[in-house]
Every structure is written in C-alpha cells, then in structure tokens.
Design an enzyme around this catalytic site. Structure first.
Site: not given
Length: 443
Positions: A135, A236, A246
């Site tokens: 990750f 956001l 990715c």
C-alpha cells in the site's frame, strides 16, 4: 526490510539498474530512499543481482514485486511478469521457501500461481505461496513501509503466518494492525482501496461542476465534508484528477475483472469514475483555449508540473503531461517546468519545451497552467511573476494557490469548482486587452 534488520538481495533483469543500485543510486525520485539504500549497501545487508538462482538459494522468503501493466488493447492486467517470476523462483528453490506476492493482481491470480508453484518446484521441497499486498504511496513509500497503516496476509498457514509476523515484528510492535484473510480477499484489498480513492476524487470533481454552475466554492465544500469522520478530507481535492501508475491501471483492471465475473454494477460504477476523471483533462484544455481567446495557436503556455502528483518524478498517465501535450498538438508553444520530473517527462514527450525554473516557464506566457501541486508553485511570489508574463492569466487546475493573493497581484485566476472573482488589472501595466481578455477578466 534491510532497515528492519534482515539480509536482503534484490533481483532485476536489467544489469544497468542492478549496477546503479549496487552503487547506492536510485533510478527514480523517492524521498528518503537514496539514504537507506546507500546505508545498507555499504553495510552489506542489502545487495542486488541479476542471478535469480543465487538469490533464491540465499533467501527463505521470496517477495514478488514485478509490475502488472495493462495489456495492449485491453483493460486487463498483464500477468506475464508475475507468472514468469513465480515459475522461476519455484524452479530455483534449493530448500523449503515461502513465496509472497506483493504485486497488484486481479482476484483469482493467486490460485493459478499456486498451481504454477506446485508444478515447477522440486518434488522433495515445500513451497508455499501467499499474498501480502503493498500500500505504498509514491513520495511517502519509505514511511509507508516502515510504519504501514495495515498489514494484510492472505492465504496463510500457521507456519507462514508466523514467518510473516516475524518479518513485520517491528511495525506490529508499534501498533500496526494485521488482517489475516483468504487469498481472494487479499488480492482484492489493494485494487478496492485504489478504486475507492479514485471514486472520492471523481465524486468531488463531479460536484465541482455543480459548484461552478451554482456559484459555490468546491474547496470550502470539501473542507466541510472532510470534518465528517465517515468521509474524511483526503482525496477530496477537486481539480485535474488522478493519474500515475496505480489508480488508473487498477480501476480499469478491476472493471475488467468485475465484468468477467458478471458484477455489472461494479463495472459500470468504475466506468463512470474513469470517465469523470478523464473529462477533467479536457475541461482544463478547454479553459486554456478560452483564456487565449478561442485558440492557442502560437500562444505561449507556461505549464507548472509534469509529474502526476508532487514528491515523485513519475509521469505515467500524468494528467499534467496529457494536458501539455494536447495543447502542443493544437499549436501552442508549451513550456513545462517540474522540480523533479522534467527528465522523465522529456523522455516521454521530447517535443515539448522544458524550463529549468518557474520564472523561465512563465516568461512571456499568454497563460499559465498549474497542473501539479508542488509546494514550490504554491509558495511562488505572484507579484514578481506577473512582471514576467505577457498576460497574467493563471488556471489553477489543482486549486492549491491563494487565489485572493494572486488576484490582488493583478492576475486573472480560475480553478475547477470555484467561481473566479472579477479581476482589475493594475493601471499602467503592459497588458494589451482584447475583447476576449476582458470577457475572461470579468466573468
């Protein structure tokens, strides 16, 4: 892993890359990584080779970290490299080994790879394959490795789970949670996480269009939404949208796999996420054309940013370069500056012009496009820069500068999801206003 106390050997098929790494040189920009590599190469704890058999004989745990790019002419992931690496590792085993997949793969891949391991590994040895997705965020990969926010272990046995907990003992001791699950769930975690983050970005960009039409400010709206703990503020930021190696690849691969499995609604949702994202690029292109009076032919466009995001030199599927190249094809004189990615950008788009500084990129410009939110761009002095331009027009496609301060300095500033305030150009300024320019200044 060397920093965590293990002896590590890295394998690559590119001799030049192996040589560079062996000398402590990193072939890409990643903050904090050069120091770690140099330190552990010097200590002997980390070394690199092109000899897979040598590395397999040395190691007890074998991480597969090769790429899974999109197939040509398809959204499906190309699994050739993962399958080849798995087969070669299994065939080269000299003792029992644990093969750990970290590459991002479509769900169901691990089961097929287990069949490859069983067929290729020596009959007298035990070879186990599990999945441990990564990750890592580009620009923050070192911290994400040493202090991950979660560790996912898929398809483990008690023996392999114990081995992985030993490997990750340091972050586990500091509180990193461990999620143990089956193989398919582990394969879905990374692509699902990326798809969700991509959906957040496309959602706020869809709302940004509503904000523009309604006279609202999407940045303030996002701040208000972000205070809701169920939503959060990250991802956001309305603007040019996502790119890189990715998110676009992963949502398309998941969309393809969902269609194969018959999950039509999931595939349709991801299709919309992708389309909204790509439309943002065209939106910025249209804004640049409008700012130049309807045509960018022979207009000089300063582009700030080439990387798909700050703190990396990665230009794969970069929205910034996509916009710059599109304007170049329309006849604009495009001058690009990026603090780290100019070299990689030039190799991918050699026909563009590249500057060595913000000042050089802006000099003589008819419009400036801020396309990657580097801190250097946000901290630039709008008063000093205004004097360099032919027309002080800024399209802030990342909504990252202090628009009021730039307008006070005499700039016409517009963004995505915000309504630009009227601009009054300073008296006596060397600015020749056309009718189109005046319309832009007061819209």
């Amino acid at each position: 892993m060397a920093e965590m106390g293990f002896d590590v050997v890295g394998v690559d098929t590119d001799p030049a890359k192996v040589q560079a790494l062996s000398e402590g040189h990193v072939p890409f920009f990643e903050p904090g990584l050069p120091g770690l590599i140099a330190e552990h190469v010097a200590s002997g704890r980390l070394r690199f080779t092109t000899d897979l058999a040598e590395a397999t004989a040395f190691a007890d745990v074998h991480f597969i970290c090769v790429g899974t790019p999109q197939q040509r002419g398809s959204n499906a992931a190309n699994l050739d490299y993962v399958q080849a690496a798995t087969r070669q590792i299994a065939a080269s085993l000299t003792h029992d080994g644990l093969i750990v997949g970290k590459s991002t793969v479509p769900v169901g891949t691990g089961a097929r790879l287990r069949a490859i391991v069983e067929a290729a590994s020596p009959a007298h040895l035990t070879a186990e394959l599990i999945w441990n997705p990564e990750f890592l965020r580009e620009g923050k990969a070192v911290a994400d490795t040493l202090t991950p926010d979660r560790i996912v272990l898929g398809g483990v046995t008690p023996r392999s789970e114990a081995t992985m907990r030993e490997l990750y003992a340091r972050p586990i001791a500091s509180g990193t949670p461990v999620v143990v699950c089956d193989l398919p769930t582990a394969e879905l975690v990374k692509v699902s996480a990326n798809a969700f983050l991509a959906t957040k970005i496309s959602f706020i960009n869809a709302i940004a269009e509503v904000c523009e039409l309604a006279g609202a400010d999407v940045t303030v709206l996002a701040d208000a939404l972000g205070h809701d703990v169920r939503i959060g503020r990250q991802f956001l930021n309305a603007g040019l949208g996502f790119g890189g190696g990715c998110l676009p690849k992963d949502i398309r691969a998941l969309m393809h796999r969902a269609s194969e499995l018959g999950a039509v609604r999931a595939a349709s949702l991801l299709q919309q996420v992708d389309e909204i994202n790509m439309a943002q690029r065209q939106r910025v292109i249209d804004m640049a054309i409008g700012a130049c009076g309807g045509s960018v032919l022979n207009r000089r466009i300063g582009v700030l940013g080439a990387a798909f995001k700050p703190l990396t030199d990665d230009v794969r599927d970069s929205p910034a370069l996509n916009v710059a190249a599109a304007l170049h094809l329309r006849g604009a004189q495009v001058v690009v500056y990026d603090p780290e990615a100019s070299g990689t950008a030039q190799r991918m788009f050699p026909t563009l012009t590249y500057a060595d500084s913000v000042d050089e990129a802006m000099t003589g410009s008819d419009a400036v496009l801020l396309l990657t939110e580097w801190t250097e761009f946000q901290d630039s002095d709008p008063v000093a820069l205004r004097a360099l331009t032919r027309r002080p027009v800024l399209i802030d496609a990342r909504n990252c500068v202090d628009a009021a301060a730039w307008r006070d300095a005499g700039w016409s500033v517009s963004g995505l999801g915000t309504t630009p305030a009227p601009t009054v150009f300073a008296s006596g300024a060397s600015y020749e206003a056309s009718a189109a320019d005046l319309l832009l200044a007061v819209r």
